[in-house]
Design a protein around this motif. Structure first.
Motif, PDB file in Angstrom:
ATOM      1  N   UNK A   1       1.400  -5.886 -52.206  1.00 51.78           N
ATOM      2  CA  UNK A   1       2.112  -6.134 -53.455  1.00 51.78           C
ATOM      3  C   UNK A   1       2.140  -7.606 -53.864  1.00 51.78           C
ATOM      4  N   UNK A   2       2.161  -8.514 -52.875  1.00 52.52           N
ATOM      5  CA  UNK A   2       2.138  -9.945 -53.204  1.00 52.52           C
ATOM      6  C   UNK A   2       0.825 -10.327 -53.872  1.00 52.52           C
ATOM      7  N   UNK A   3      -0.284  -9.790 -53.350  1.00 53.75           N
ATOM      8  CA  UNK A   3      -1.585 -10.060 -53.956  1.00 53.75           C
ATOM      9  C   UNK A   3      -1.671  -9.450 -55.348  1.00 53.75           C
ATOM     10  N   UNK A   4      -1.072  -8.273 -55.517  1.00 48.69           N
ATOM     11  CA  UNK A   4      -1.036  -7.648 -56.842  1.00 48.69           C
ATOM     12  C   UNK A   4      -0.264  -8.536 -57.824  1.00 48.69           C
ATOM     13  N   UNK A   5       0.876  -9.073 -57.376  1.00 48.92           N
ATOM     14  CA  UNK A   5       1.682  -9.949 -58.239  1.00 48.92           C
ATOM     15  C   UNK A   5       0.912 -11.207 -58.606  1.00 48.92           C
ATOM     16  N   UNK A   6       0.172 -11.767 -57.650  1.00 47.12           N
ATOM     17  CA  UNK A   6      -0.633 -12.966 -57.947  1.00 47.12           C
ATOM     18  C   UNK A   6      -1.738 -12.642 -58.951  1.00 47.12           C
ATOM     19  N   UNK A   7      -2.319 -11.473 -58.831  1.00 44.51           N
ATOM     20  CA  UNK A   7      -3.357 -11.060 -59.774  1.00 44.51           C
ATOM     21  C   UNK A   7      -2.769 -10.911 -61.177  1.00 44.51           C
TER      22      UNK A   7
ATOM     23  N   UNK B   1       8.266 -14.635 -56.601  1.00 40.26           N
ATOM     24  CA  UNK B   1       7.806 -16.021 -56.621  1.00 40.26           C
ATOM     25  C   UNK B   1       6.407 -16.143 -57.208  1.00 40.26           C
ATOM     26  N   UNK B   2       5.555 -15.166 -56.973  1.00 38.63           N
ATOM     27  CA  UNK B   2       4.180 -15.220 -57.457  1.00 38.63           C
ATOM     28  C   UNK B   2       4.101 -15.217 -58.977  1.00 38.63           C
TER      29      UNK B   2
ATOM     30  N   UNK C   1      14.440 -13.236 -57.155  1.00 36.96           N
ATOM     31  CA  UNK C   1      14.793 -12.165 -56.224  1.00 36.96           C
ATOM     32  C   UNK C   1      16.297 -12.168 -56.006  1.00 36.96           C
ATOM     33  N   UNK C   2      16.907 -10.969 -55.974  1.00 29.26           N
ATOM     34  CA  UNK C   2      18.344 -10.850 -55.752  1.00 29.26           C
ATOM     35  C   UNK C   2      18.611  -9.733 -54.747  1.00 29.26           C
ATOM     36  N   UNK C   3      19.443 -10.030 -53.770  1.00 25.80           N
ATOM     37  CA  UNK C   3      19.890  -9.017 -52.820  1.00 25.80           C
ATOM     38  C   UNK C   3      21.137  -8.338 -53.377  1.00 25.80           C
ATOM     39  N   UNK C   4      21.185  -7.010 -53.323  1.00 20.32           N
ATOM     40  CA  UNK C   4      22.272  -6.244 -53.947  1.00 20.32           C
ATOM     41  C   UNK C   4      22.908  -5.324 -52.910  1.00 20.32           C
ATOM     42  N   UNK C   5      24.235  -5.368 -52.841  1.00 21.70           N
ATOM     43  CA  UNK C   5      24.956  -4.496 -51.913  1.00 21.70           C
ATOM     44  C   UNK C   5      26.080  -3.722 -52.590  1.00 21.70           C
ATOM     45  N   UNK C   6      26.282  -3.933 -53.892  1.00 21.53           N
ATOM     46  CA  UNK C   6      27.343  -3.233 -54.621  1.00 21.53           C
ATOM     47  C   UNK C   6      26.832  -2.789 -55.984  1.00 21.53           C
TER      48      UNK C   6
END
Length: 435
Positions: A173-179, A209-210, A215-220
């Motif tokens: 997925x990181x390579x896909x995002x860079x593409x 980032x790419x 990015x956000x971490x969600x717990x609620x």
């Protein structure tokens, strides 16, 4: 505060562009009409894999929390935003990896939402049930195709909500995002991790980032709906594109910054310096955010400090954390009066000189021995220069940073109070002995 700076900087840039184009504008511009801005496109991508059945978000399943958030977001989506919804892992129940990695569906096409459109989208989301695999890479490719068109000026945003790693390697997925980023179609991918583990957080951070996303971490549940609303609203407003700026080890070597948003990387426990010129009658407003894009030890802090070129501190902002957040932010304000007679930047000219303010960004992060410390932590620094208030009432305007007189007043007050209290105590003791 960073969002406010981005909005202000973006609005200023838009206004400057319109002003510069007045001389060559066509008939519509001559009549005072602004060129129509192409409506932004946003696609919400929801992970509906089997792990979304876990009941660890406010006592509800991750799927139930996502559905509630989607309903709230659909009600609040601005009319000018074209919104679509795509799922991954929602239909295939079997064990065939090849079939599971093709399981992505456009649940609602990208379009402006009227009342009927909002109802249809809610109904489609309500029917979802956690099912299969997690084909993040293939889904991102499909989502990018959903947003493409011939308008090169349109902003595009994917908001990916997932609770696990991609299960369809080797399509990284990181390579896909860079593409996707390399195609230059103004597409940003923001990622939200539902109760993420370290591997999920690393992968989702890399995707964001790419493409210049977040990015956000969600717990609620309220965190999820609030963050998605914020990202959809951001797509509807012009924002400033962050500019890379490399801070220096000391102020004398620091890069000169103007109003705008800047990005950098800072090592664990490092101090980095930047410089901003503040004219008399201006107020410097600055904020900084440092992201923990990897596992870090608990208990850390971020400091943003403004000082003169000679090292005298003007004002500071600081914030501390204990491992329960992925981003920590702080800010400061420094109004420079019109008649400021500080000798730090004195010149022989008749006009008051601009003051060079040194901005120091520091962090006290540390990491376990197993965690790589390079590259440094992502830093976002927002700088704005506005008209200073006529009668500023904060400590940055008349506090310790302007001559230490407030500290002198406090010391004198304490000294006088001590004398009075000592005299009263001696008098009471003398009366007691007499009686």
């Amino acid at each position: 505060m960073i969002t406010r700076q981005r909005l202000a900087a973006g609005a200023f840039a838009l206004l400057a562009a319109l002003t510069a184009g007045l001389g060559t504008a066509g008939p519509a511009a001559a009549d005072g009409e602004e060129p129509a801005r192409p409506s932004p496109k946003v696609e919400l991508v929801l992970d509906v894999s089997g792990s979304m059945r876990a009941r660890d978000i406010d006592g509800k399943s991750r799927m139930a929390a996502a559905k509630q958030a989607f309903n709230e977001v659909l009600d609040a989506t601005p009319d000018e935003v074209q919104l679509g919804i795509r799922t991954l892992g929602a239909n295939y129940h079997g064990d065939d990896r090849k079939a599971g990695c093709k399981d992505t569906e456009l649940l609602h096409p990208v379009a402006e939402l009227d009342r009927a459109g909002r109802t249809d989208a809610k109904t489609a989301v309500a029917t979802l049930a956690p099912t299969g695999w997690t084909p993040i890479g293939p889904t991102l490719l499909k989502a990018a195709d959903d947003l493409k068109d011939d308008d090169t000026e349109r902003s595009r945003r994917i908001v990916l909500i997932s609770d696990g790693e991609d299960t369809c390697q080797p399509l990284d997925p990181c390579e896909v995002a860079r593409k996707i980023a390399a195609e230059g179609i103004h597409l940003t991918v923001d990622t939200l991790g539902l109760v993420p583990d370290a591997k999920t957080r690393d992968q989702l951070s890399c995707i964001a980032e790419a493409t210049g996303g977040t990015y956000t971490s969600v717990r609620h549940t309220d965190e999820l709906s609030g963050r998605v609303k914020q990202l959809v609203d951001r797509a509807a407003d012009p924002v400033a594109t962050p500019v890379a700026a490399e801070g220096a080890a000391q102020c004398s070597d620091a890069p000169q910054l103007k109003a705008g948003v800047y990005t950098d990387r800072e090592k664990f426990g490092e101090h980095r310096w930047y410089r901003v010129d503040v004219e008399p009658g201006q107020e410097l407003r600055a904020s900084v955010s440092v992201g923990a894009d990897r596992a870090v030890n608990r208990d850390y802090g971020v400091l943003l400090r403004a000082s003169t070129v000679h090292g005298r501190e003007i004002v500071r902002g600081s914030e501390a954390g204990d491992g329960r957040t992925d981003v920590i932010s702080t800010g400061l304000r420094y109004p420079k009066p019109e008649d400021d007679d500080t000798d730090d930047d004195a010149t022989d000219g008749s006009e008051p000189a601009a003051e060079t303010v040194c901005l120091q960004v520091s962090n006290s992060y540390s990491a376990p021995a197993s965690v790589k410390t390079t590259p440094g932590l992502p830093v976002e620094l927002a700088v704005d220069l506005v008209d200073a208030p006529d009668e500023a009432s904060d400590v940055a305007s008349f506090g310790l940073g302007n001559g230490w007189w407030l500290l002198g007043v406090l010391i004198l007050t304490g000294f006088v109070a001590g004398l009075v209290w000592g005299w009263v105590s001696r008098w009471r003791f003398a009366v007691w002995r007499t009686n």
